[in-house]
Design an enzyme around this catalytic site. Structure first.
Site, PDB file in Angstrom:
ATOM      1  N   SER A  10       0.945  -1.070  -0.283  1.00 34.30           N
ATOM      2  CA  SER A  10      -0.342   0.104   0.257  1.00 34.30           C
ATOM      3  C   SER A  10       1.153   1.549   0.744  1.00 34.30           C
ATOM      4  O   SER A  10       0.662   2.210  -0.221  1.00 34.30           O
ATOM      5  CB  SER A  10      -1.137   0.282   1.113  1.00 34.30           C
ATOM      6  OG  SER A  10      -0.052  -0.014   2.712  1.00 34.30           O
ATOM      7  N   SER A 136      14.151  -7.130   6.467  1.00 33.05           N
ATOM      8  CA  SER A 136      14.525  -6.666   7.433  1.00 33.05           C
ATOM      9  C   SER A 136      14.899  -4.965   7.695  1.00 33.05           C
ATOM     10  O   SER A 136      14.497  -4.497   7.832  1.00 33.05           O
ATOM     11  CB  SER A 136      15.719  -7.542   7.878  1.00 33.05           C
ATOM     12  OG  SER A 136      16.054  -7.486   9.307  1.00 33.05           O
ATOM     13  N   TYR A 150      11.519  -3.379  17.941  1.00 31.09           N
ATOM     14  CA  TYR A 150      11.463  -3.639  16.597  1.00 31.09           C
ATOM     15  C   TYR A 150      12.788  -4.090  15.684  1.00 31.09           C
ATOM     16  O   TYR A 150      12.757  -5.405  15.183  1.00 31.09           O
ATOM     17  CB  TYR A 150      11.316  -2.282  16.516  1.00 31.09           C
ATOM     18  CG  TYR A 150      11.488  -2.288  13.803  1.00 31.09           C
ATOM     19  CD1 TYR A 150      10.748  -2.955  13.499  1.00 31.09           C
ATOM     20  CD2 TYR A 150      12.485  -1.909  14.368  1.00 31.09           C
ATOM     21  CE1 TYR A 150      10.781  -3.060  11.587  1.00 31.09           C
ATOM     22  CE2 TYR A 150      13.000  -1.781  12.719  1.00 31.09           C
ATOM     23  CZ  TYR A 150      12.102  -2.009  11.802  1.00 31.09           C
ATOM     24  OH  TYR A 150      12.249  -1.854  10.466  1.00 31.09           O
ATOM     25  N   LYS A 154      13.281  -8.038  13.828  1.00 26.30           N
ATOM     26  CA  LYS A 154      14.522  -7.820  12.765  1.00 26.30           C
ATOM     27  C   LYS A 154      15.569  -8.817  12.922  1.00 26.30           C
ATOM     28  O   LYS A 154      15.480  -9.616  12.423  1.00 26.30           O
ATOM     29  CB  LYS A 154      14.923  -7.092  12.587  1.00 26.30           C
ATOM     30  CG  LYS A 154      13.649  -5.906  11.822  1.00 26.30           C
ATOM     31  CD  LYS A 154      13.213  -6.799  10.742  1.00 26.30           C
ATOM     32  CE  LYS A 154      11.517  -5.289   9.918  1.00 26.30           C
ATOM     33  NZ  LYS A 154      11.051  -6.172   9.155  1.00 26.30           N
TER      34      LYS A 154
HETATM   35  N1  LIG Z   1      11.160   3.318   6.189  1.00 28.86           N
HETATM   36  C1  LIG Z   1      12.452   2.824   6.055  1.00 28.86           C
HETATM   37  O1  LIG Z   1      13.558   2.888   6.815  1.00 28.86           O
HETATM   38  C2  LIG Z   1      12.678   1.138   6.899  1.00 28.86           C
HETATM   39  C3  LIG Z   1      13.752   0.631   7.305  1.00 28.86           C
HETATM   40  C4  LIG Z   1      14.216  -0.579   7.276  1.00 28.86           C
HETATM   41  C5  LIG Z   1      13.403  -1.354   7.331  1.00 28.86           C
HETATM   42  N2  LIG Z   1      11.991  -0.952   7.019  1.00 28.86           N
HETATM   43  C6  LIG Z   1      11.819  -2.206   6.873  1.00 28.86           C
HETATM   44  O2  LIG Z   1      10.647  -1.970   5.188  1.00 28.86           O
HETATM   45  C7  LIG Z   1       9.371  -2.653   5.375  1.00 28.86           C
HETATM   46  C8  LIG Z   1       8.515  -1.914   4.416  1.00 28.86           C
HETATM   47  O3  LIG Z   1       8.186  -0.790   5.324  1.00 28.86           O
HETATM   48  P1  LIG Z   1       8.425   0.321   4.562  1.00 28.86           P
HETATM   49  O4  LIG Z   1       9.134   1.604   4.804  1.00 28.86           O
HETATM   50  O5  LIG Z   1       7.392   0.711   3.361  1.00 28.86           O
HETATM   51  O6  LIG Z   1       6.781   1.301   5.667  1.00 28.86           O
HETATM   52  P2  LIG Z   1       5.067   1.761   5.547  1.00 28.86           P
HETATM   53  O7  LIG Z   1       5.494   2.503   4.114  1.00 28.86           O
HETATM   54  O8  LIG Z   1       4.037   2.015   6.231  1.00 28.86           O
HETATM   55  O9  LIG Z   1       5.006  -0.064   4.570  1.00 28.86           O
HETATM   56  C9  LIG Z   1       5.235  -1.080   5.805  1.00 28.86           C
HETATM   57  C10 LIG Z   1       3.909  -2.321   5.081  1.00 28.86           C
HETATM   58  O10 LIG Z   1       3.309  -3.321   5.778  1.00 28.86           O
HETATM   59  C11 LIG Z   1       1.834  -3.015   5.562  1.00 28.86           C
HETATM   60  N3  LIG Z   1       1.813  -4.134   7.053  1.00 28.86           N
HETATM   61  C12 LIG Z   1       1.275  -3.579   8.085  1.00 28.86           C
HETATM   62  N4  LIG Z   1       1.095  -5.101   8.915  1.00 28.86           N
HETATM   63  C13 LIG Z   1       0.394  -5.510   7.842  1.00 28.86           C
HETATM   64  C14 LIG Z   1      -0.227  -6.895   7.663  1.00 28.86           C
HETATM   65  N5  LIG Z   1      -0.256  -7.329   9.197  1.00 28.86           N
HETATM   66  N6  LIG Z   1      -0.133  -7.517   6.685  1.00 28.86           N
HETATM   67  C15 LIG Z   1      -0.205  -7.039   5.982  1.00 28.86           C
HETATM   68  N7  LIG Z   1       0.635  -5.485   5.686  1.00 28.86           N
HETATM   69  C16 LIG Z   1       0.754  -4.840   6.471  1.00 28.86           C
HETATM   70  C17 LIG Z   1       1.409  -1.990   6.150  1.00 28.86           C
HETATM   71  O11 LIG Z   1       0.028  -1.725   5.378  1.00 28.86           O
HETATM   72  P3  LIG Z   1      -0.842  -0.789   6.056  1.00 28.86           P
HETATM   73  O12 LIG Z   1      -1.344   0.594   4.362  1.00 28.86           O
HETATM   74  O13 LIG Z   1      -2.311  -1.680   5.687  1.00 28.86           O
HETATM   75  O14 LIG Z   1      -0.382  -0.315   7.512  1.00 28.86           O
HETATM   76  C18 LIG Z   1       2.005  -1.178   4.259  1.00 28.86           C
HETATM   77  O15 LIG Z   1       1.519  -1.636   3.143  1.00 28.86           O
HETATM   78  C19 LIG Z   1       9.448  -2.990   6.846  1.00 28.86           C
HETATM   79  O16 LIG Z   1       9.036  -4.664   7.373  1.00 28.86           O
HETATM   80  C20 LIG Z   1       9.888  -2.507   7.760  1.00 28.86           C
HETATM   81  O17 LIG Z   1      10.256  -3.248   8.975  1.00 28.86           O
HETATM   82  C21 LIG Z   1      12.404   0.233   6.501  1.00 28.86           C
END
Ligand SMILES: NC(=O)c1ccc[n+]([C@@H]2O[C@H](COP(=O)([O-])OP(=O)(O)OC[C@H]3O[C@@H](n4cnc5c(N)ncnc54)[C@H](OP(=O)(O)O)[C@@H]3O)[C@@H](O)[C@H]2O)c1
Length: 292
Positions: A10, A136, A150, A154
C-alpha cells in the site's frame, strides 16, 4: 517473466518494489491488508499498463495468507518469488512497551513472515526453485535505543532466514535478507508517533535523540526505490548472497557497529548533552547519516 507475490504494497518499499518489478516485466501480485489503500498503485499500474494484480492479504491471519497464495497458484500455477515486506515499527523504550505491543510487532514482522514462508514452500519445493526475500533492516544487525522491540523482531527474522536458507538450499530455493537503512516512507512517522513524551521519562535523552535522528531521516533518508532496486538485483542474481544492505547509511551503520565493542556501543548513551552524543556518533559512523 517471474511470478512475484509481495506483502504490504500500500505504501513505501512494498509499493516501490511492486512498480519496479512490474515495469521490468514480472507479473506482480501486489498484496495489502486493506485494498482501499491501493489507489496509488492501481492508478499507476493502469496508466502504465503494468502487469499488476491486487490481492487482499493480512499477514497476521492464517486464512488470509493461505487464501492469497491459493489465488496466485490458481491463476498462475506457479510462484517464483515471495517478497516478505509487510512490517510495523512502533518505537518505544523496552520498559514502556506493553506485552500487547510486543506481540503485535512479532505477529506481523516475525509470525507473519514465517506464515507466508510456510504457505509458499510446498509449491517452491515441488518446482525445485524459488526465491524468498525477507525485508529486515539495519536494526536486524544492531540494537539502537528506543527500537528494542522492532530490532528484536528483525534479529528474529534474520536468524530464521539464515536457518531457512540452509534447509531449503538442497531444494533449489534461495533466501535473501534485505537490510535497508533509513528510507523515507510512512513507517517513520508511525514509528515516532508511538514514542512516549520525553517529559518526565527516565529515558528522555534516548527518546529525544531518536526523534532527532529520525526527523533528519524524514528529510534526508533514502528513496524507497533504492531498496526496490536492491531487491530486483538480488532476485536476478543466479547465486544471490544471503544479506544485502540497502542505502549508503546502511553500510556505514553496520560497518561502524562491527568495528565497535559491545561496551563501546552501549556506553554511547553516557553523554550528558546531545552535542557530545552526536559528536561521538559522527566519529563512529562517518558520513552515515545527516545528523542534527
Ligand atoms: N522505512 C525504513 O526506514 C525502513 C528501514 C528498514 C526496514 N524497513 C522495513 O521495510 C518494510 C516496509 O516498510 P516501509 O518503510 O515501506 O513502511 P510502510 O510504508 O509503513 O509500509 C509497511 C507496509 O506493511 C503493511 N502492513 C503492516 N501490517 C500488515 C499486515 N498485518 N498484513 C499485511 N500488510 C501489513 C502496511 O499496510 P497498511 O498500509 O495497511 O498499514 C504497509 O503496506 C518493513 O518490513 C520495515 O520494517 C523500513
Amino acid at each position: 517473466m517471474k511470478i512475484v507475490l509481495i506483502t504490504g504494497t500500500s505504501s513505501g518499499i512494498g509499493l516501490a518494489t511492486a512498480l519496479r518489478l512490474a515495469r521490468a516485466g514480472d507479473r506482480v501480485y501486489a498484496s495489502m491488508r486493506d485494498l482501499h489503500r491501493a489507489e496509488t498503485l492501481r492508478q499507476t499500474a493502469t496508466a502504465e499498463q503494468l502487469p499488476v494484480e491486487l490481492v487482499e492479504l493480512d499477514v497476521d491471519r492464517e486464512n488470509s495468507v493461505t487464501g492469497a497464495v491459493r489465488q496466485v497458484l490458481d491463476q498462475e500455477g506457479r510462484l517464483d518469488v515471495l517478497v516478505n515486506n509487510a512490517g510495523i515499527a512502533p518505537f518505544n523504550p523496552i520498559e514502556a512497551a506493553s506485552d500487547d505491543e510486543v506481540k503485535r510487532v512479532f505477529e506481523t514482522n516475525v509470525f507473519g513472515a514465517l506464515r507466508m514462508i510456510r504457505a509458499v514452500l510446498p509449491v517452491m519445493r515441488s518446482q525445485r526453485r524459488g526465491t524468498i526475500v525477507n525485508v529486515s533492516s539495519v536494526a536486524g544487525r544492531l540494537g539502537p535505543s528506543c527500537m528494542g522491540v522492532y530490532s528484536a523482531s528483525k534479529f528474529a527474522l534474520e536468524a530464521a532466514s539464515e536457518s531457512l536458507a540452509r534447509e531449503v538450499f538442497p531444494h533449489g530455493i534461495r533466501v535473501v535478507i534485505i537490510e535497508p537503512g533509513i528510507i523515507v516512507t510512512p513507517i517513520l512517522e508511525k514509528a515516532l508517533a508511538n514514542l512516549p513524551s520525553e517529559v518526565d521519562s527516565p529515558y528522555s535523552a534516548a527518546i529525544r535523540r531518536t526523534r532527532k535522528i529520525f526527523a533528519q531521516g524524514q528529510e534526508n533518508g533514502g528513496h524507497p526505490d533504492l531498496v526496490a532496486e536492491v531487491i530486483e538485483r538480488a532476485i536476478a542474481a543466479p547465486d544471490p548472497k544471503l544479506r544485502y544492505l540497502a542505502g549508503a547509511d546502511a553500510a556505514v551503520l553496520v560497518g561502524g557497529r562491527a568495528r565497535m565493542s559491545d561496551e563501546e556501543w552501549i556506553t554511547m548513551e553516557r553523554h550528558a548533552t546531545d552535542d557530545e552524543y552526536f559528536t561521538e556518533f559522527a566519529t563512529r559512523f562517518p558520513a552515515g547519516l545527516q545528523l542534527p
